[in-house]
Design a protein around this motif. Sequence first.
Motif, PDB file in Angstrom:
ATOM      1  N   VAL A  71       0.884  -1.166   0.000  1.00  0.00           N
ATOM      2  CA  VAL A  71       0.000   0.000   0.000  1.00  0.00           C
ATOM      3  C   VAL A  71       0.916   1.208   0.000  1.00  0.00           C
ATOM      4  N   LEU A  72       0.882   1.983  -1.056  1.00  0.00           N
ATOM      5  CA  LEU A  72       1.854   3.053  -1.230  1.00  0.00           C
ATOM      6  C   LEU A  72       1.310   4.381  -0.714  1.00  0.00           C
ATOM      7  N   PRO A  73       2.084   5.103   0.077  1.00  0.00           N
ATOM      8  CA  PRO A  73       1.602   6.342   0.693  1.00  0.00           C
ATOM      9  C   PRO A  73       1.582   7.520  -0.277  1.00  0.00           C
ATOM     10  N   THR A  74       0.524   8.316  -0.193  1.00  0.00           N
ATOM     11  CA  THR A  74       0.422   9.555  -0.967  1.00  0.00           C
ATOM     12  C   THR A  74       0.415  10.729   0.000  1.00  0.00           C
ATOM     13  N   GLU A  75       0.972  11.852  -0.436  1.00  0.00           N
ATOM     14  CA  GLU A  75       1.037  13.023   0.427  1.00  0.00           C
ATOM     15  C   GLU A  75      -0.217  13.877   0.331  1.00  0.00           C
ATOM     16  N   ASP A  76      -1.043  13.613  -0.672  1.00  0.00           N
ATOM     17  CA  ASP A  76      -2.201  14.481  -0.893  1.00  0.00           C
ATOM     18  C   ASP A  76      -3.515  13.832  -0.468  1.00  0.00           C
ATOM     19  N   GLU A  77      -3.421  12.737   0.304  1.00  0.00           N
ATOM     20  CA  GLU A  77      -4.599  12.038   0.819  1.00  0.00           C
ATOM     21  C   GLU A  77      -5.440  11.387  -0.275  1.00  0.00           C
ATOM     22  N   SER A  78      -4.851  11.129  -1.426  1.00  0.00           N
ATOM     23  CA  SER A  78      -5.588  10.448  -2.494  1.00  0.00           C
ATOM     24  C   SER A  78      -5.569   8.941  -2.281  1.00  0.00           C
ATOM     25  N   TRP A  79      -6.601   8.272  -2.815  1.00  0.00           N
ATOM     26  CA  TRP A  79      -6.763   6.828  -2.680  1.00  0.00           C
ATOM     27  C   TRP A  79      -6.895   6.183  -4.057  1.00  0.00           C
ATOM     28  N   THR A  80      -6.228   5.053  -4.251  1.00  0.00           N
ATOM     29  CA  THR A  80      -6.450   4.198  -5.410  1.00  0.00           C
ATOM     30  C   THR A  80      -6.541   2.763  -4.923  1.00  0.00           C
ATOM     31  N   LEU A  81      -7.647   2.105  -5.246  1.00  0.00           N
ATOM     32  CA  LEU A  81      -7.825   0.704  -4.898  1.00  0.00           C
ATOM     33  C   LEU A  81      -7.672  -0.109  -6.175  1.00  0.00           C
ATOM     34  N   GLY A  82      -6.549  -0.811  -6.283  1.00  0.00           N
ATOM     35  CA  GLY A  82      -6.255  -1.560  -7.488  1.00  0.00           C
ATOM     36  C   GLY A  82      -6.679  -3.010  -7.407  1.00  0.00           C
ATOM     37  N   ASP A  83      -6.011  -3.847  -8.187  1.00  0.00           N
ATOM     38  CA  ASP A  83      -6.425  -5.235  -8.353  1.00  0.00           C
ATOM     39  C   ASP A  83      -6.454  -6.020  -7.044  1.00  0.00           C
ATOM     40  N   VAL A  84      -5.521  -5.735  -6.127  1.00  0.00           N
ATOM     41  CA  VAL A  84      -5.498  -6.505  -4.883  1.00  0.00           C
ATOM     42  C   VAL A  84      -6.753  -6.273  -4.047  1.00  0.00           C
ATOM     43  N   PHE A  85      -7.375  -5.119  -4.216  1.00  0.00           N
ATOM     44  CA  PHE A  85      -8.685  -4.898  -3.599  1.00  0.00           C
ATOM     45  C   PHE A  85      -9.796  -5.420  -4.493  1.00  0.00           C
ATOM     46  N   MET A  86      -9.746  -5.084  -5.759  1.00  0.00           N
ATOM     47  CA  MET A  86     -10.833  -5.404  -6.673  1.00  0.00           C
ATOM     48  C   MET A  86     -11.044  -6.909  -6.842  1.00  0.00           C
ATOM     49  N   SER A  87     -10.012  -7.703  -6.570  1.00  0.00           N
ATOM     50  CA  SER A  87     -10.169  -9.158  -6.641  1.00  0.00           C
ATOM     51  C   SER A  87     -11.195  -9.662  -5.629  1.00  0.00           C
ATOM     52  N   TYR A  88     -11.354  -8.959  -4.533  1.00  0.00           N
ATOM     53  CA  TYR A  88     -12.260  -9.398  -3.478  1.00  0.00           C
ATOM     54  C   TYR A  88     -13.656  -8.787  -3.604  1.00  0.00           C
ATOM     55  N   ALA A  89     -13.846  -7.974  -4.622  1.00  0.00           N
ATOM     56  CA  ALA A  89     -15.151  -7.337  -4.838  1.00  0.00           C
ATOM     57  C   ALA A  89     -15.664  -7.689  -6.229  1.00  0.00           C
ATOM     58  N   TYR A  90     -16.959  -7.917  -6.324  1.00  0.00           N
ATOM     59  CA  TYR A  90     -17.613  -8.024  -7.628  1.00  0.00           C
ATOM     60  C   TYR A  90     -18.104  -6.620  -7.948  1.00  0.00           C
ATOM     61  N   LEU A  91     -17.679  -6.079  -9.088  1.00  0.00           N
ATOM     62  CA  LEU A  91     -17.914  -4.669  -9.383  1.00  0.00           C
ATOM     63  C   LEU A  91     -18.674  -4.482 -10.690  1.00  0.00           C
ATOM     64  N   VAL A  92     -19.637  -3.580 -10.668  1.00  0.00           N
ATOM     65  CA  VAL A  92     -20.396  -3.228 -11.854  1.00  0.00           C
ATOM     66  C   VAL A  92     -20.260  -1.727 -12.064  1.00  0.00           C
ATOM     67  N   PHE A  93     -19.640  -1.340 -13.167  1.00  0.00           N
ATOM     68  CA  PHE A  93     -19.438   0.067 -13.484  1.00  0.00           C
ATOM     69  C   PHE A  93     -20.454   0.494 -14.539  1.00  0.00           C
ATOM     70  N   ASP A  94     -21.295   1.451 -14.199  1.00  0.00           N
ATOM     71  CA  ASP A  94     -22.309   1.973 -15.111  1.00  0.00           C
ATOM     72  C   ASP A  94     -21.924   3.400 -15.474  1.00  0.00           C
ATOM     73  N   LEU A  95     -21.338   3.564 -16.654  1.00  0.00           N
ATOM     74  CA  LEU A  95     -20.837   4.871 -17.068  1.00  0.00           C
ATOM     75  C   LEU A  95     -21.944   5.767 -17.598  1.00  0.00           C
ATOM     76  N   ASP A  96     -23.055   5.185 -18.034  1.00  0.00           N
ATOM     77  CA  ASP A  96     -24.172   5.994 -18.512  1.00  0.00           C
ATOM     78  C   ASP A  96     -24.932   6.643 -17.367  1.00  0.00           C
ATOM     79  N   ASN A  97     -25.048   5.925 -16.267  1.00  0.00           N
ATOM     80  CA  ASN A  97     -25.859   6.402 -15.143  1.00  0.00           C
ATOM     81  C   ASN A  97     -25.020   6.776 -13.921  1.00  0.00           C
ATOM     82  N   TYR A  98     -23.716   6.799 -14.070  1.00  0.00           N
ATOM     83  CA  TYR A  98     -22.796   7.265 -13.041  1.00  0.00           C
ATOM     84  C   TYR A  98     -23.012   6.557 -11.708  1.00  0.00           C
ATOM     85  N   GLN A  99     -22.910   5.240 -11.745  1.00  0.00           N
ATOM     86  CA  GLN A  99     -23.059   4.485 -10.512  1.00  0.00           C
ATOM     87  C   GLN A  99     -22.176   3.239 -10.552  1.00  0.00           C
TER      88      GLN A  99
END
Length: 534
Positions: free
Chosen positions: A354-382
């Motif tokens: 988990v790499l530290p950022t100085e600006d308090e930004s977050w990125t959850l990459g594959d090591v997180f996304m592997s444990y979640a089933y995710l549905v990205f709806d770009l038309d309806n922003y959800q």
Amino acid sequence: MIIALMLYAASAALVRGAPFSKRNGNSLMMPLTHVDDSFYTTNLEFGNPLQSVDLVVDSGSADTWVMSSSNPFCSSNSNTRSNQTYDGSRITSTIDCQGLSTFNVNASSSFRNLDIGRFYINYTDGSLADGYWATDKVLADSVDVSGMQFGVAEYASAEISGILGIGFPRRESVRGYTGAPNKFYDNFPQVLKDKGIISTVAYSMYLNDPNGNSGSLLFGAVDPSKYSGKLYTFPMVNTYPNIVKVSATLAMTLQGIGARNKNQQQTFTNTKSAVLLDSGTSLMAAPQEIVAKMAHFISENATYSESDGVYTMECPADDDDTEFVFEFGDLFISVPLSTLILTPSSGSLCGLGVLPTEDESWTLGDVFMSYAYLVFDLDNYQISMAVAKFSKDGNQEASVQIQSDGTIPGAIKASAEPWTTNEPLTVSGSIFGNKKANSTSVSSSSFTSSTRVRSDTARETGVMKATSFKKSQISPALSHTANSASILSTKSTDRPISSVTSVAKSSSDTGKSVYTSIFTKYIYAATTVACNIS
């Protein structure tokens, strides 16, 4: 517009992607191949006759591009090295393209150079992708997506065959450099909708067990057999609220994060934060104070290594049951410690992925996304999310169609309040409390090969870290993005402006890093994501 951000650490030749499964109703399932535990690829066919090309799937970018078979950066094309030049300079550093599925434009009778301008990406570590825009016959299995605009990289110095960008079209790399076409286009997900293959620009991403080698990308539908419990639908959050009216990235609200094991539990924060979900990132990036708490929960003696860019500690015991719990209000996702431990190429200390950022930004990459089933709806922003259920077969079935208004039968609208503005990270109570965080625990798994990370939010640091346990396996980073500073700029130039707040020494400079090489991003000045938004 936002210039898309990519970072890949390739340690071996790409593996040819599996063929697409059959189309089912208004959906399309694309198998994903987990290459060297580093990134996910899928396969498209280009040209007449068809040429199979494996592309890195990235939800954080929007463009599709392929490496030209004549790329002079390929060592196999450098027999007359003295005659191989780029931008007036002789090419002295090459890559191994023998295992890559490059594209031979001269072998296709249907290939068309659009002649609309330059396709160009440049990187501070010297890597690049440079060429032109084109169309050709393109197939996703038997599904015809011909006419889709894509980039042909005549020059490319990173060891990948190309990229399949599936983010918002306004993230396309069409502005901010000399020769840019300055015109947006319908990218791959939008073409699927235009051709009636899907009814809405939405897709389910299932990365499967992080130790496995297969996952899938299901456009237009959801497969309930690939997740446990309930599927909750959350609003995307706009991390550029002063610039655009709607979301420009696949970001949502994290309500809190903590850790627990059989001996203790601790809440690190329950302040709302905007987090980017990005399949083009292997690891995670989080605010410095959160990463410090995570490291010291594992070991009181954890120490930040300036040369490696990660926290290091004595390697945890094999039976350490520590897990990090991510609270989204209605849902908890747990990630086992073993998934985040970086095994060193030498020495006895392990690193925390988990790499530290100085600006308090977050990125959850594959090591997180592997444990979640995710549905990205770009038309309806959800974004809809559930706990992933690992399976031997990574393929999804189109059993539940995503409706044009974004409705997913059986999904529940989340009740948690979304993020709106940045606030100081605080702890006011426990995320464990009376909520059933235990209900989302998942079995632990190890993650012990080369990985990469990138941070891409409105508060971009300008620093990327490509993580590898064997430094020699890291290929040049691919990355370009825009932060809040470049979004506000109206300059148009192919020279970068930097938003770097701090840059640790690259392992190539120190020669001592056993975990990371660090690359500073090029940030292109341009009129940005405000374009194409009503």
